[in-house]
Write an enzyme that holds these catalytic residues in place. Structure first.
Site, short mmCIF file in Angstrom:
data_model
loop_
_atom_site.label_atom_id
_atom_site.label_comp_id
_atom_site.label_asym_id
_atom_site.label_seq_id
_atom_site.Cartn_x
_atom_site.Cartn_y
_atom_site.Cartn_z
N ARG A 86 0.84 -1.21 0.00
CA ARG A 86 0.00 0.00 0.00
C ARG A 86 0.87 1.25 0.00
O ARG A 86 0.55 2.25 -0.63
CB ARG A 86 -0.92 -0.01 1.22
N HIS A 89 -5.44 7.66 12.98
CA HIS A 89 -5.04 6.25 12.89
C HIS A 89 -3.59 6.07 12.47
O HIS A 89 -3.21 5.01 11.97
CB HIS A 89 -5.99 5.50 11.94
N CYS A 100 10.21 0.20 21.94
CA CYS A 100 10.78 1.47 22.41
C CYS A 100 10.27 2.66 21.62
O CYS A 100 10.70 3.79 21.85
CB CYS A 100 12.31 1.42 22.42
N CYS A 118 14.39 -3.36 15.36
CA CYS A 118 14.74 -2.01 15.81
C CYS A 118 16.25 -1.88 15.98
O CYS A 118 16.86 -2.70 16.66
CB CYS A 118 14.03 -1.75 17.15
N GLY A 121 -16.74 10.77 3.41
CA GLY A 121 -16.15 9.51 2.96
C GLY A 121 -15.80 8.53 4.05
O GLY A 121 -14.82 7.80 3.93
N GLU A 142 -23.19 6.88 -0.07
CA GLU A 142 -24.42 6.20 0.35
C GLU A 142 -24.73 6.54 1.81
O GLU A 142 -23.86 7.06 2.52
CB GLU A 142 -24.23 4.68 0.19
C1 BJW Z 1 -17.12 7.60 -0.78
C2 BJW Z 1 -16.46 7.56 -2.01
C3 BJW Z 1 -16.36 8.78 -2.74
C4 BJW Z 1 -16.43 5.59 -1.16
N1 BJW Z 1 -16.89 9.88 -2.24
N2 BJW Z 1 -17.64 8.72 -0.31
C5 BJW Z 1 -18.34 -2.59 19.21
C6 BJW Z 1 -18.89 -1.32 19.28
C7 BJW Z 1 -18.07 -0.18 19.27
C8 BJW Z 1 -16.69 -0.30 19.15
C9 BJW Z 1 -16.15 -1.56 19.09
C10 BJW Z 1 -16.96 -2.69 19.11
N3 BJW Z 1 -16.16 -3.79 19.00
C11 BJW Z 1 -14.87 -3.35 18.90
C12 BJW Z 1 -14.87 -2.01 18.97
C13 BJW Z 1 -13.68 -1.13 18.90
C14 BJW Z 1 -13.14 -0.99 17.50
C15 BJW Z 1 -14.27 -0.73 16.54
O1 BJW Z 1 -14.73 0.39 16.36
N4 BJW Z 1 -14.73 -1.74 15.83
C16 BJW Z 1 -15.85 -1.60 14.89
C17 BJW Z 1 -15.53 -2.29 13.58
C18 BJW Z 1 -17.10 -2.12 15.56
N5 BJW Z 1 -12.20 0.13 17.54
C19 BJW Z 1 -10.95 -0.01 17.92
O2 BJW Z 1 -10.47 -1.09 18.20
C20 BJW Z 1 -10.15 1.26 18.04
N6 BJW Z 1 -9.47 1.30 19.30
C21 BJW Z 1 -10.13 1.25 20.45
O3 BJW Z 1 -11.35 1.21 20.53
O4 BJW Z 1 -9.29 1.26 21.53
C22 BJW Z 1 -9.82 1.10 22.83
C23 BJW Z 1 -8.65 1.15 23.78
C24 BJW Z 1 -8.58 2.15 24.72
C25 BJW Z 1 -7.50 2.19 25.61
C26 BJW Z 1 -6.48 1.24 25.52
C27 BJW Z 1 -6.54 0.26 24.55
C28 BJW Z 1 -7.63 0.21 23.68
C29 BJW Z 1 -9.07 1.35 16.97
C30 BJW Z 1 -9.62 1.39 15.59
C31 BJW Z 1 -8.46 1.38 14.58
C32 BJW Z 1 -8.95 1.26 13.14
N7 BJW Z 1 -7.83 1.03 12.29
C33 BJW Z 1 -8.05 0.96 10.83
C34 BJW Z 1 -6.73 0.50 10.18
C35 BJW Z 1 -5.72 1.63 10.17
C36 BJW Z 1 -4.49 1.30 9.43
C37 BJW Z 1 -4.75 0.95 7.99
O5 BJW Z 1 -5.20 1.80 7.20
O6 BJW Z 1 -4.46 -0.18 7.64
O7 BJW Z 1 -8.44 2.23 10.34
S1 BJW Z 1 -9.41 -0.09 10.37
C38 BJW Z 1 -9.95 0.91 9.01
O8 BJW Z 1 -11.29 1.43 9.28
C39 BJW Z 1 -9.02 2.12 9.00
C40 BJW Z 1 -9.97 3.24 8.74
O9 BJW Z 1 -9.40 4.47 9.16
C41 BJW Z 1 -11.18 2.84 9.53
C42 BJW Z 1 -12.45 3.54 9.10
O10 BJW Z 1 -12.82 3.20 7.81
P1 BJW Z 1 -13.37 4.33 6.82
O11 BJW Z 1 -12.32 5.32 6.55
O12 BJW Z 1 -14.66 4.83 7.33
O13 BJW Z 1 -13.53 3.49 5.46
P2 BJW Z 1 -14.74 2.50 5.01
O14 BJW Z 1 -14.19 1.66 3.94
O15 BJW Z 1 -15.36 1.83 6.16
O16 BJW Z 1 -15.82 3.51 4.40
C43 BJW Z 1 -15.57 4.27 3.23
C44 BJW Z 1 -16.79 5.13 2.96
O17 BJW Z 1 -16.50 5.97 1.87
C45 BJW Z 1 -18.03 4.31 2.57
O18 BJW Z 1 -19.10 4.73 3.40
C46 BJW Z 1 -18.27 4.67 1.10
O19 BJW Z 1 -19.65 4.76 0.77
C47 BJW Z 1 -17.62 6.02 0.99
N8 BJW Z 1 -17.07 6.38 -0.34
N9 BJW Z 1 -16.03 6.31 -2.30
C48 BJW Z 1 -17.53 9.87 -1.09
N10 BJW Z 1 -15.75 8.85 -4.01
ZN ZN Z 2 13.19 -0.43 19.84
#
Ligand code: BJW
Ligand code: ZN
Length: 247
Positions: free
Chosen positions: A74, A127, A138, A155, A195, A223
């Site tokens: 990527r 993120h 570290c 590291c 988005g 959507e």
């Molecule tokens: C267009 C378009 C165009 C297309 N024009 N629009 C149950 C309930 C609530 C929360 C949780 C749960 N179970 C687990 C959780 C927690 C979890 C979570 O939320 N899970 C859900 C799936 C339910 N969250 C976490 O774990 C987070 N951490 C956390 O909660 O920590 C707690 C903690 C506290 C203290 C100590 C320790 C822990 C962390 C979340 C990290 C997410 N990481 C990722 C990967 C990042 C690296 C990478 O890129 O590889 O982040 S996952 C992935 O999803 C990425 C994105 O940033 C993130 C969001 O996705 P995004 O950007 O919304 O994309 P899509 O594909 O989902 O949507 C695209 C949209 O665009 C669509 O709607 C299309 O229609 C639209 N679109 N073309 C306009 N041209």
């Molecule tokens: Zn290190």
């Protein structure tokens, strides 16, 4: 362009023109027109596995080289990606809002750096970033290499495994990013969400936070999403086509 969409665009333009404090939350959809895959709906798959199963510390433990190389690929694809009209419109909007004495905060869930490449300043990366890798123990950081690896690099300081400098499921968002984002949405008059599927927390919770603090939400997405019912205005269409009409 339908009359309904035209009316929604006009309403959103008015809201933005009047907003003294603007916050923006973006997701992968804003970069789709730059050729970057979104996560849900076809994207976010690696070897057929949904991102929720491998973008985790456990997923990296199970297959460190596979996960590392998914990010390296990527990262390599990013070299060919350019900011699109939506990224550029947000950079313009920032200059306009700051120029008229307002406040502007852009928080992105994306790790692609395209907002910065378009000229947005002080973008908050909720993120993390694809530009760097960091030590698991570290926190030593270095630039993310684009070449695939046969073994995960270690590291130079402490010998532990290096990992992508991003936030995986189950990991806390960096406080230095999350806290200013919360502050901005809590104080904003308008939050523009672009988005994002609004399904991944705590980033999606920023939309609820804005509304709970008296802000109004404009949503722009291809959507409907869970945020649509909370939005004062929902614009359905491509960010690259609609955002330039707003800014
Ligand atoms: C267009 C378009 C165009 C297309 N024009 N629009 C149950 C309930 C609530 C929360 C949780 C749960 N179970 C687990 C959780 C927690 C979890 C979570 O939320 N899970 C859900 C799936 C339910 N969250 C976490 O774990 C987070 N951490 C956390 O909660 O920590 C707690 C903690 C506290 C203290 C100590 C320790 C822990 C962390 C979340 C990290 C997410 N990481 C990722 C990967 C990042 C690296 C990478 O890129 O590889 O982040 S996952 C992935 O999803 C990425 C994105 O940033 C993130 C969001 O996705 P995004 O950007 O919304 O994309 P899509 O594909 O989902 O949507 C695209 C949209 O665009 C669509 O709607 C299309 O229609 C639209 N679109 N073309 C306009 N041209
Ligand atoms: Zn290190």
């Amino acid at each position: 362009m339908t009359d309904k969409l035209d009316a929604a665009v006009a309403r959103a333009r008015e809201m933005l023109a009047d907003a003294p404090r603007l916050a923006v939350l973006t997701g992968s959809g804003i970069s789709a027109e730059s050729g970057i895959q979104t996560f849900r709906g076809g994207g976010g798959l690696w070897k057929g596995t949904p991102i929720e199963d491998f973008a985790t510390p456990d997923g990296f433990d199970r297959d460190p080289v596979g996960v590392w190389n998914w990010y390296a690929q990527r990262r390599a694809e990013l070299d060919a990606a350019r900011p699109n009209a939506a990224h550029e419109a947000l950079a313009r909007l920032q200059r306009d809002v700051l120029g008229r004495g307002g406040t502007f905060t852009l928080a992105t869930q994306n790790i692609d750096g395209l907002h910065q490449a378009a000229g947005s300043t002080d973008a908050i990366e909720l993120h993390g970033s694809m530009r760097s890798v960091r030590c698991r123990d570290c926190e030593h950081r270095r630039e993310m290499p684009v070449e695939p690896v046969a073994a995960v690099p270690t590291c130079p300081r402490c010998g532990a495994a290096m990992r992508p400098d991003v936030v995986w499921f189950g990991e806390a968002l960096p406080e230095a990013a999350y806290l200013p984002a919360v502050e901005a949405v809590a104080e904003c008059s308008v939050l523009l969400a672009v988005g994002t599927s609004a399904t991944v927390y705590p980033a999606a919770g920023l939309i609820e936070w804005a509304i709970g603090s008296g802000g109004k939400v404009i949503e722009l997405n291809l959507e409907p999403t869970p945020a649509t019912r909370m939005a004062a205005v929902a614009l359905h269409g491509k960010a690259g086509e609609l955002l330039p009409r707003l800014a």
